[in-house]
Design an enzyme around this catalytic site. Structure first.
Site, PDB file in Angstrom:
ATOM      1  N   LYS A  23      -1.119  -9.557   2.682  1.00 35.04           N
ATOM      2  CA  LYS A  23      -0.491  -9.105   3.919  1.00 35.04           C
ATOM      3  C   LYS A  23      -1.402  -8.087   4.588  1.00 35.04           C
ATOM      4  CE  LYS A  23       3.051  -6.147   3.866  1.00 35.04           C
ATOM      5  NZ  LYS A  23       2.500  -5.006   4.653  1.00 35.04           N
ATOM      6  N   GLU A  47      -1.705  -5.610   8.431  1.00 36.84           N
ATOM      7  CA  GLU A  47      -1.007  -5.116   9.603  1.00 36.84           C
ATOM      8  C   GLU A  47      -1.714  -5.542  10.879  1.00 36.84           C
ATOM      9  OE1 GLU A  47       0.414  -0.934   7.444  1.00 36.84           O
ATOM     10  OE2 GLU A  47      -0.761  -0.889   9.309  1.00 36.84           O
ATOM     11  N   GLU A  70       8.824  -4.204  10.771  1.00 38.15           N
ATOM     12  CA  GLU A  70       9.237  -2.895  10.270  1.00 38.15           C
ATOM     13  C   GLU A  70       9.601  -1.954  11.409  1.00 38.15           C
ATOM     14  OE1 GLU A  70       7.880   0.613   7.129  1.00 38.15           O
ATOM     15  OE2 GLU A  70       6.541  -1.089   7.507  1.00 38.15           O
ATOM     16  N   ASP A 114      -0.870  -6.146  -0.376  1.00 38.97           N
ATOM     17  CA  ASP A 114      -1.377  -5.590   0.880  1.00 38.97           C
ATOM     18  C   ASP A 114      -2.892  -5.459   0.870  1.00 38.97           C
ATOM     19  OD1 ASP A 114       0.780  -5.269   2.566  1.00 38.97           O
ATOM     20  OD2 ASP A 114       1.219  -3.222   1.917  1.00 38.97           O
ATOM     21  N   ASP A 169       0.829  -1.211   0.000  1.00 35.98           N
ATOM     22  CA  ASP A 169       0.000   0.000   0.000  1.00 35.98           C
ATOM     23  C   ASP A 169       0.860   1.256   0.000  1.00 35.98           C
ATOM     24  OD1 ASP A 169       0.934  -0.060   2.595  1.00 35.98           O
ATOM     25  OD2 ASP A 169      -1.036  -0.173   3.547  1.00 35.98           O
ATOM     26  N   SER A 170       2.172   1.076   0.080  1.00 37.17           N
ATOM     27  CA  SER A 170       3.105   2.193  -0.106  1.00 37.17           C
ATOM     28  C   SER A 170       3.005   2.768  -1.512  1.00 37.17           C
ATOM     29  CB  SER A 170       4.544   1.734   0.175  1.00 37.17           C
ATOM     30  OG  SER A 170       4.836   0.535  -0.523  1.00 37.17           O
TER      31      SER A 170
END
Length: 273
Positions: free
Chosen positions: A110, A112, A173, A82, A43-44
Site C-alpha cells: 500500500k 499513499e 482515511e 505499507d 507504517d503506523s
C-alpha cells in the site's frame, strides 16, 4: 489471486471486509484465529510500537522486519504492507521497495497518494496495490480531508484514477462519509474506511487503538479492550510484590531432590572444613 477475487466478490455481495493492523506475530496470530479478512502491516508501527514521532521515520527495513513477524504469526492470512515514506518516489524505487516487502511475506503493498503510474508498474511485476487517499499520514496534516468542494473533487478524481490503474483495494482515511460513499459506488475496487463513515466496503483500525494501549482515543476508533490499563496495573503489582518479597515463591521455581540436597550440603560443609 484467489484472495483478490474474494475481496471483489465481497464488495459485489455487500459483505463487509474487516481489516486490522498487526505488527508482530502474537497480534497477527490472534487476528488469524479470529478470522480477520486481511492484515495491514502499517507504517503506523512507527508511532504505535517503535516510539517514533511520526510515520516519516519508519524505514523499509522496519517494515520488512514487522512484515516477517506478522507472516510468521499469520501464515494463511492476506497481508498488505505499507511502503514507507520516500521509498516510492520513482517507479524503479517503488518496484525495488515492493519486491523487498513481498520477499518479507507481504501479499500486497500500500502507498499513499494518487500515483496510478506506480500501480501499473507494480501490476506488471505481479504485485497487487492497495491505494490510500484522504488523510495521508506521511504527507499531510491530521484532519478530515474532503470537506471543501475542491478537496472532495480531487479525492474523488484520484480514486477513479487509481481504480482505473488497477488497485485491488482503496483505503479512505478521515474523509467525509458522503464522499466515501460516493467513491465506493463509483469504483470497482473495494473501499476500506477509517474514519470515513459506514458506507465503505470494509473497515480498518489500528490494533493498539482497538486494544486501548494508550490513554488517548480517537473519534474514528472503538476500543474493545483496555490493555494499556491492564499493562500498567500488572507492572505496578509486579513491582510491589517483588519489593515486598511476595514474588517469587518456591512454587515459581524448582527445588533439589532431598538426597541431592543432603549430599550438596555435606559437600559444602566438607569444603568449608
Amino acid at each position: 489471486m484467489r484472495a483478490l477475487n474474494r475481496f471483489a466478490e465481497m464488495k459485489r455481495k455487500g459483505e463487509k471486509i474487516a481489516v486490522l493492523t498487526a505488527y508482530d506475530a502474537p497480534q497477527a496470530r490472534a487476528q488469524e484465529q479470529a478470522g480477520i479478512d486481511a492484515i495491514l502491516v502499517g507504517d503506523s508501527v512507527g508511532v504505535n510500537i517503535l516510539g517514533y514521532s511520526s510515520e516519516r521515520e519508519v524505514t523499509l527495513a522496519d517494515m520488512a522486519h514487522h512484515t516477517r513477524a506478522a507472516r510468521r504469526g499469520a501464515p494463511d492470512t492476506f497481508i498488505i504492507a505499507d511502503l514507507p515514506f520516500a521509498t516510492y518516489d520513482t517507479p524503479e524505487q517503488a518496484a525495488a521497495s515492493a519486491k523487498f516487502l513481498q520477499q518479507a511475506g507481504a501479499d500486497a503493498v500500500k502507498f499513499e497518494g494518487a500515483f496510478p503510474d506506480l500501480v501499473q508498474v507494480l501490476g506488471t511485476l505481479g504485485i497487487p496495490v492497495c491505494g490510500h487517499l484522504g488523510y495521508e499520514p506521511q504527507h499531510c496534516e491530521r484532519r478530515v480531508h474532503g470537506k471543501t468542494l475542491e478537496e472532495a473533487t480531487k479525492i474523488f478524481s484520484d480514486a477513479k484514477a487509481l481504480d482505473e490503474a488497477g488497485v485491488f483495494m482503496l483505503v479512505l482515511e478521515l474523509a467525509p462519509a458522503e464522499l466515501a460513499a460516493a467513491i465506493t459506488r463509483a469504483i470497482k475496487a473495494p473501499t476500506i474506511g477509517i474514519g470515513a463513515g459506514p458506507a465503505t466496503d470494509g473497515q480498518v483500525l489500528v490494533f493498539p487503538d482497538v486494544l486501548g494501549y494508550a490513554e488517548k482515543n480517537f473519534r474514528h476508533n472503538r476500543r474493545y479492550a483496555e490493555v494499556g490499563a491492564t499493562m500498567r496495573a500488572s507492572a505496578a503489582t509486579y513491582l510491589s510484590e517483588v519489593r515486598a518479597g511476595l514474588f517469587p515463591t518456591l512454587a515459581n521455581g524448582s527445588t533439589m531432590p532431598a538426597e541431592v540436597l543432603a549430599r550438596f550440603e555435606a559437600e559444602i560443609l566438607e569444603r568449608r572444613g
